[in-house]
Design an enzyme around this catalytic site. Structure first.
Site, PDB file in Angstrom:
ATOM      1  N   GLY A   1       0.836  -1.189   0.000  1.00  0.00           N
ATOM      2  CA  GLY A   1       0.000   0.000   0.000  1.00  0.00           C
ATOM      3  C   GLY A   1       0.870   1.238   0.000  1.00  0.00           C
ATOM      4  O   GLY A   1       2.088   1.154   0.132  1.00  0.00           O
TER       5      GLY A   1
ATOM      6  N   ASN B   1       8.802  -0.642  -5.375  1.00  0.00           N
ATOM      7  CA  ASN B   1       8.193   0.674  -5.463  1.00  0.00           C
ATOM      8  C   ASN B   1       7.913   1.165  -4.047  1.00  0.00           C
ATOM      9  O   ASN B   1       6.802   1.039  -3.542  1.00  0.00           O
ATOM     10  CB  ASN B   1       6.899   0.616  -6.281  1.00  0.00           C
ATOM     11  CG  ASN B   1       6.316   1.982  -6.515  1.00  0.00           C
ATOM     12  OD1 ASN B   1       7.000   2.996  -6.381  1.00  0.00           O
ATOM     13  ND2 ASN B   1       5.046   2.030  -6.858  1.00  0.00           N
TER      14      ASN B   1
ATOM     15  N   GLY C   1       9.346   4.096  -0.712  1.00  0.00           N
ATOM     16  CA  GLY C   1      10.167   5.230  -0.296  1.00  0.00           C
ATOM     17  C   GLY C   1      10.558   5.190   1.172  1.00  0.00           C
ATOM     18  O   GLY C   1      11.203   6.112   1.663  1.00  0.00           O
ATOM     19  N   PHE C   2      10.147   4.124   1.890  1.00  0.00           N
ATOM     20  CA  PHE C   2      10.527   3.931   3.290  1.00  0.00           C
ATOM     21  C   PHE C   2      11.259   2.615   3.414  1.00  0.00           C
ATOM     22  O   PHE C   2      11.102   1.721   2.577  1.00  0.00           O
ATOM     23  CB  PHE C   2       9.277   3.919   4.188  1.00  0.00           C
ATOM     24  CG  PHE C   2       8.642   5.269   4.340  1.00  0.00           C
ATOM     25  CD1 PHE C   2       8.931   6.071   5.441  1.00  0.00           C
ATOM     26  CD2 PHE C   2       7.762   5.751   3.384  1.00  0.00           C
ATOM     27  CE1 PHE C   2       8.352   7.320   5.574  1.00  0.00           C
ATOM     28  CE2 PHE C   2       7.178   6.998   3.510  1.00  0.00           C
ATOM     29  CZ  PHE C   2       7.475   7.782   4.605  1.00  0.00           C
TER      30      PHE C   2
ATOM     31  N   HIS D   1       8.183  -6.801  -4.418  1.00  0.00           N
ATOM     32  CA  HIS D   1       6.923  -7.357  -4.927  1.00  0.00           C
ATOM     33  C   HIS D   1       7.157  -8.682  -5.655  1.00  0.00           C
ATOM     34  O   HIS D   1       7.435  -8.699  -6.843  1.00  0.00           O
ATOM     35  CB  HIS D   1       6.251  -6.356  -5.867  1.00  0.00           C
ATOM     36  CG  HIS D   1       5.688  -5.186  -5.138  1.00  0.00           C
ATOM     37  ND1 HIS D   1       4.392  -5.160  -4.677  1.00  0.00           N
ATOM     38  CD2 HIS D   1       6.261  -4.025  -4.736  1.00  0.00           C
ATOM     39  CE1 HIS D   1       4.182  -4.026  -4.041  1.00  0.00           C
ATOM     40  NE2 HIS D   1       5.298  -3.323  -4.063  1.00  0.00           N
TER      41      HIS D   1
ATOM     42  N   GLN E   1       6.904  -3.358   6.226  1.00  0.00           N
ATOM     43  CA  GLN E   1       7.304  -2.253   7.098  1.00  0.00           C
ATOM     44  C   GLN E   1       6.457  -2.219   8.368  1.00  0.00           C
ATOM     45  O   GLN E   1       6.980  -2.028   9.470  1.00  0.00           O
ATOM     46  CB  GLN E   1       7.182  -0.928   6.334  1.00  0.00           C
ATOM     47  CG  GLN E   1       8.119  -0.833   5.147  1.00  0.00           C
ATOM     48  CD  GLN E   1       7.721   0.243   4.161  1.00  0.00           C
ATOM     49  OE1 GLN E   1       6.759   0.978   4.349  1.00  0.00           O
ATOM     50  NE2 GLN E   1       8.464   0.324   3.065  1.00  0.00           N
TER      51      GLN E   1
ATOM     52  N   CYS F   1       5.925  -5.304   1.114  1.00  0.00           N
ATOM     53  CA  CYS F   1       6.076  -3.860   0.952  1.00  0.00           C
ATOM     54  C   CYS F   1       5.606  -3.108   2.201  1.00  0.00           C
ATOM     55  O   CYS F   1       6.255  -3.200   3.236  1.00  0.00           O
ATOM     56  CB  CYS F   1       5.383  -3.394  -0.328  1.00  0.00           C
ATOM     57  SG  CYS F   1       5.922  -1.746  -0.863  1.00  0.00           S
ATOM     58  N   LEU F   2       4.497  -2.384   2.144  1.00  0.00           N
ATOM     59  CA  LEU F   2       4.004  -1.690   3.335  1.00  0.00           C
ATOM     60  C   LEU F   2       3.710  -2.700   4.448  1.00  0.00           C
ATOM     61  O   LEU F   2       3.969  -2.436   5.624  1.00  0.00           O
ATOM     62  CB  LEU F   2       2.754  -0.859   3.006  1.00  0.00           C
ATOM     63  CG  LEU F   2       2.164  -0.052   4.165  1.00  0.00           C
ATOM     64  CD1 LEU F   2       3.142   1.004   4.669  1.00  0.00           C
ATOM     65  CD2 LEU F   2       0.842   0.588   3.750  1.00  0.00           C
TER      66      LEU F   2
ATOM     67  N   GLY G   1       2.263   5.127   1.211  1.00  0.00           N
ATOM     68  CA  GLY G   1       2.418   6.006   2.363  1.00  0.00           C
ATOM     69  C   GLY G   1       3.403   5.593   3.425  1.00  0.00           C
ATOM     70  O   GLY G   1       4.164   4.638   3.286  1.00  0.00           O
TER      71      GLY G   1
ATOM     72  N   GLU H   1       5.033 -10.728  -6.631  1.00  0.00           N
ATOM     73  CA  GLU H   1       3.934 -11.010  -7.554  1.00  0.00           C
ATOM     74  C   GLU H   1       4.046 -10.244  -8.856  1.00  0.00           C
ATOM     75  O   GLU H   1       3.169 -10.327  -9.707  1.00  0.00           O
ATOM     76  CB  GLU H   1       2.602 -10.674  -6.877  1.00  0.00           C
ATOM     77  CG  GLU H   1       2.184  -9.232  -6.951  1.00  0.00           C
ATOM     78  CD  GLU H   1       3.066  -8.241  -6.192  1.00  0.00           C
ATOM     79  OE1 GLU H   1       2.987  -7.047  -6.509  1.00  0.00           O
ATOM     80  OE2 GLU H   1       3.841  -8.629  -5.296  1.00  0.00           O
TER      81      GLU H   1
END
Length: 194
Positions: A51, A122, A124-125, A164, A84, A80-81, A53, A166
């Site tokens: 996701g 993809n 940024g954190f 990712h 994190q 990904c998110l 943010g 997938e």
């Protein structure tokens, strides 16, 4: 059960492709409500989606839910998110990267199997490796900047990756992670029966 932080359709396709029955729930769903909703069905595992943010912002409501789910001893897999937020839940920290990882050609070293996967990314954190608790093992690292690309809990069937697996079109080097999630669910179900 997929906790939806902004899940990509192809992640759902991959979960179905490896034989899972998938139920998507909103990210704000409380753990006890989730358990109640599925009380007549066995939950095999929890998937924490990707996701957009800042993971700390999403973590304000998601961390408590994930902590409650970890106590249920369910297999958990995050991407990904989801990776994190899982790291934050387990006591780690994240930070905004100077330059995010974007593209379909990021080499990642799998520290468990000692091979390199070409990944699609993809974000940024990143998860900060210096702050990870001792019960977390780093399983993958970026060969561009040595950032943390994967973790697993040493004593439970819980793992996540930053990239990712997938991705389509693009590299398929990491699709095996969906099968590892199923293997964790099968082992967990067998443990419950014995």
């Amino acid at each position: 059960v997929v906790i939806d932080f902004g899940v990509k359709r192809n992640i759902l396709n991959e979960l179905v492709e490896v034989g899972l029955e998938v139920e998507v729930i909103p990210a704000s769903f409380e753990a006890n409500d989730l358990i109640q909703r599925f009380k007549n069905k066995e939950i095999g595992g929890i998937f924490l989606s990707n996701g957009p943010g800042d993971p700390a912002a999403t973590g304000r409501y998601a961390i408590k839910i994930i902590k409650d789910l970890i106590k249920k001893n369910l297999p958990i897999f995050g991407i990904c998110l989801g990776h994190q937020i899982l790291a934050l839940t387990l006591g780690g920290k994240t930070k905004k990267m100077k330059l995010g990882h974007r593209g379909a050609n990021h080499p990642v070293k799998n520290l468990i199997y000692d091979n390199v996967e070409i990944t699609s990314q993809n974000h940024g954190f990143e998860v900060i490796k210096e702050n990870l608790p001792k019960n977390i093992e780093i399983t993958h690292k970026s060969l561009f900047d040595n950032s943390v690309e994967g973790i697993r809990l040493k004593n439970k069937p819980i793992f996540s990756v930053q990239y990712h697996p997938e991705s389509n079109p693009g590299p398929q080097d990491s699709v095996y992670l969906f099968q590892e999630f199923i293997n964790n669910m099968k082992k967990n179900a067998k443990k419950k029966r014995s």
